[in-house]
Design an enzyme around this catalytic site. Structure first.
Site, PDB file in Angstrom:
ATOM      1  CG  ASP A   8      -1.903  -1.139   1.288  1.00 43.54           C
ATOM      2  OD1 ASP A   8      -1.459  -2.286   1.049  1.00 43.54           O
ATOM      3  OD2 ASP A   8      -3.084  -0.917   1.598  1.00 43.54           O
ATOM      4  CD  GLU A  39      -6.549   0.501   0.565  1.00 40.75           C
ATOM      5  OE1 GLU A  39      -7.733   0.381   0.265  1.00 40.75           O
ATOM      6  OE2 GLU A  39      -6.099   0.228   1.692  1.00 40.75           O
ATOM      7  CG  ASN A  40      -4.091   3.496   1.768  1.00 42.14           C
ATOM      8  OD1 ASN A  40      -3.621   2.360   1.828  1.00 42.14           O
ATOM      9  ND2 ASN A  40      -5.285   3.796   2.236  1.00 42.14           N
ATOM     10  CG  ASN A  67     -10.679  -0.565   2.518  1.00 40.32           C
ATOM     11  OD1 ASN A  67      -9.632  -1.191   2.292  1.00 40.32           O
ATOM     12  ND2 ASN A  67     -10.767   0.329   3.472  1.00 40.32           N
ATOM     13  CG  HIS A  68      -9.011   3.654   1.728  1.00 38.87           C
ATOM     14  ND1 HIS A  68      -9.812   4.553   2.393  1.00 38.87           N
ATOM     15  CD2 HIS A  68      -8.338   2.962   2.684  1.00 38.87           C
ATOM     16  CE1 HIS A  68      -9.625   4.425   3.690  1.00 38.87           C
ATOM     17  NE2 HIS A  68      -8.745   3.457   3.901  1.00 38.87           N
ATOM     18  CG  HIS A 151      -7.161  -4.533   0.227  1.00 41.91           C
ATOM     19  ND1 HIS A 151      -5.942  -3.899   0.237  1.00 41.91           N
ATOM     20  CD2 HIS A 151      -8.004  -3.720   0.903  1.00 41.91           C
ATOM     21  CE1 HIS A 151      -6.049  -2.760   0.874  1.00 41.91           C
ATOM     22  NE2 HIS A 151      -7.289  -2.626   1.301  1.00 41.91           N
ATOM     23  CG  HIS A 176      -6.987  -3.605   4.678  1.00 43.41           C
ATOM     24  ND1 HIS A 176      -7.602  -2.417   4.361  1.00 43.41           N
ATOM     25  CD2 HIS A 176      -7.512  -3.986   5.885  1.00 43.41           C
ATOM     26  CE1 HIS A 176      -8.477  -2.101   5.328  1.00 43.41           C
ATOM     27  NE2 HIS A 176      -8.431  -3.027   6.251  1.00 43.41           N
ATOM     28  CG  HIS A 178      -1.495   0.386   5.869  1.00 47.65           C
ATOM     29  ND1 HIS A 178      -1.834   1.718   5.858  1.00 47.65           N
ATOM     30  CD2 HIS A 178      -2.145  -0.156   4.812  1.00 47.65           C
ATOM     31  CE1 HIS A 178      -2.645   1.974   4.850  1.00 47.65           C
ATOM     32  NE2 HIS A 178      -2.864   0.835   4.209  1.00 47.65           N
TER      33      HIS A 178
END
Ligand SMILES: [Fe+2]
Ligand SMILES: [Fe+2]
Length: 258
Positions: A8, A39-40, A67-68, A151, A176, A178
């Site tokens: 991520d 995603e981040n 999810n992000h 994820h 996910h 991190h």
């Protein structure tokens, strides 16, 4: 062949460390395909079309998410236009984007990259295990090399996916949380596995966010807005070695650059 997967990418510190090291890793480790979870990548929350193009232009071949993915509204129109940006396949099929991409690696070998999301402590989605079966059944059997980003929050759900796909894909790596895990290995059927690759971003943080703000959330229970942290930046990745004739992994190794 060697496939790089970067965990991520968190906000601008994460993007900066990827831009600093990616070409060096590709050259030194003889990487034929470079994948990253993005995603981040936009301030810690989601990804914008501009940031997606920027990351792809650095030399990343496929971006996975989680999810992000839905955080930035511009991404809805962009997803159908950029097949190299994936969203988890088990979100509702009516949502934009795809959870699978098949593309040629630098050595000419076709690789399928798949993105799935867990269901425990995560948004509601279709069953990722059955969706994985569906994706594999729909793939051209000539595509031997298959890479899965799962994820998910739960270590047990991720291990379950590893064993569910053991011998059927080249690699299952988790994203996910991190937080990198130290359990990278090749499972009995030739599937490389790691529960979580970890974040590429600021580790002087609470999973990427400013410590004081994230801590205040826990102390007060209030929905306090989080800002990305800036220091302690590390790049966390894995390099998976795959026999391209069989699709079986022969090795998986963590690579961390700080
Ligand atoms: Fe993340
Ligand atoms: Fe996530």
């Amino acid at each position: 062949m060697n496939i790089l997967f970067i965990g991520d990418i968190f906000a601008s510190p994460g993007r900066t460390v990827v831009s600093r090291y990616l070409q060096q890793i590709i050259a030194e480790e003889k990487i034929q395909l470079a994948i990253a979870n993005a995603e981040n990548s936009a301030g810690g929350f989601g990804i914008t079309p501009q940031i997606s193009e920027e990351l792809l232009s650095l030399g990343l071949d496929v971006l996975t998410t989680g999810n992000h993915i839905w955080d930035k509204k511009d991404i809805f129109d962009y997803l159908p236009r950029q097949p190299r940006l994936l969203r988890p396949a088990n979100y509702n099929q009516d949502l934009p984007g795809s959870g699978v991409a098949v593309l040629k690696a630098r050595n000419g070998v076709e690789v399928a990259v798949m993105n799935l999301q867990g269901r425990v402590h995560m948004p509601q989605t279709d069953c990722p295990f059955r969706k994985a079966d569906e994706l594999l059944a729909a793939l051209n059997p000539a595509v031997k090399v298959k890479f899965v980003d799962f994820h998910a929050e739960l270590t047990s759900e991720k291990q379950a996916m590893g064993w569910h796909l053991n011998g059927r894909v080249s690699a299952v790596v988790g994203t996910h949380t991190h937080v990198p895990t130290a359990d990278e290995r090749v499972l009995s059927g030739g599937t490389a596995y790691q529960t979580d690759v970890g974040m590429t971003g600021p580790y002087d943080s609470i999973i990427g966010s400013e410590k004081a703000l994230a801590l205040k959330r826990f102390l007060t229970g209030m929905p306090i807005r989080l800002d990305a942290a800036k220091t302690g930046v590390e790049l966390h990745s894995v390099i998976v070695t795959v026999n391209e004739a069989t699709g079986q992994a022969t090795g998986i190794r963590r690579l961390c650059l700080c």
